[in-house]
Design an enzyme around this catalytic site. Structure first.
Site, PDB file in Angstrom:
ATOM      1  N   CYS A  48       0.829  -1.208   0.000  1.00 30.07           N
ATOM      2  CA  CYS A  48       0.000   0.000   0.000  1.00 30.07           C
ATOM      3  C   CYS A  48       0.865   1.260   0.000  1.00 30.07           C
ATOM      4  CB  CYS A  48      -0.958  -0.010   1.167  1.00 30.07           C
ATOM      5  SG  CYS A  48      -2.324   1.151   0.923  1.00 30.07           S
ATOM      6  N   CYS A  49       1.845   1.283  -0.821  1.00 27.72           N
ATOM      7  CA  CYS A  49       2.728   2.428  -1.071  1.00 27.72           C
ATOM      8  C   CYS A  49       3.758   2.682   0.011  1.00 27.72           C
ATOM      9  CB  CYS A  49       1.941   3.708  -1.304  1.00 27.72           C
ATOM     10  SG  CYS A  49       0.873   3.622  -2.718  1.00 27.72           S
TER      11      CYS A  49
END
Length: 112
Positions: A48-49
């Site tokens: 998620c980044c």
């Protein structure tokens, strides 16, 4: 794609990733020098980044870019404005000042 950035990376690799970042806007960077000490080893990944996690012990499911990219394509009539090329179904661009939810949803499946 995520690049684990570290001060000790080879200079040519740093130059190459900088060029890819400018040309394609497809790289993100995580500071390996800061994250690695929290895990006491190099067996980690990014989810998620920006969420570091231990490989094989933790996981996270996400869908990051697809909805936002698709929304831009349907607003722009299937055009990628950065690359200046048609990447999706050719449509009339949405020209309203406010994007109507029903208009967007009607085009979403077709654009996907």
């Amino acid at each position: 794609m995520t690049i684990f950035w570290a001060e000790k990376l080879p200079v040519n690799f740093k130059k190459y990733t900088a060029k890819v970042s400018i040309d394609a806007l497809c790289l993100q960077y995580e500071n390996d020098d800061l994250i690695r000490p929290d895990f006491n080893n190099d067996d980690y990944a990014i989810a998620c980044c920006v969420s570091p996690m231990i490989v094989g012990k933790q996981m996270q499911f996400f869908a990051e870019r697809q909805p936002s990219e698709t929304l831009l394509y349907l607003i722009n009539g299937g055009m990628d404005k950065k690359m200046k090329m048609q990447v999706g179904p050719k449509e009339v661009p949405v020209m309203n000042d406010v994007l109507d939810f029903n208009t967007a949803m009607a085009r979403m499946d077709h654009t996907l």
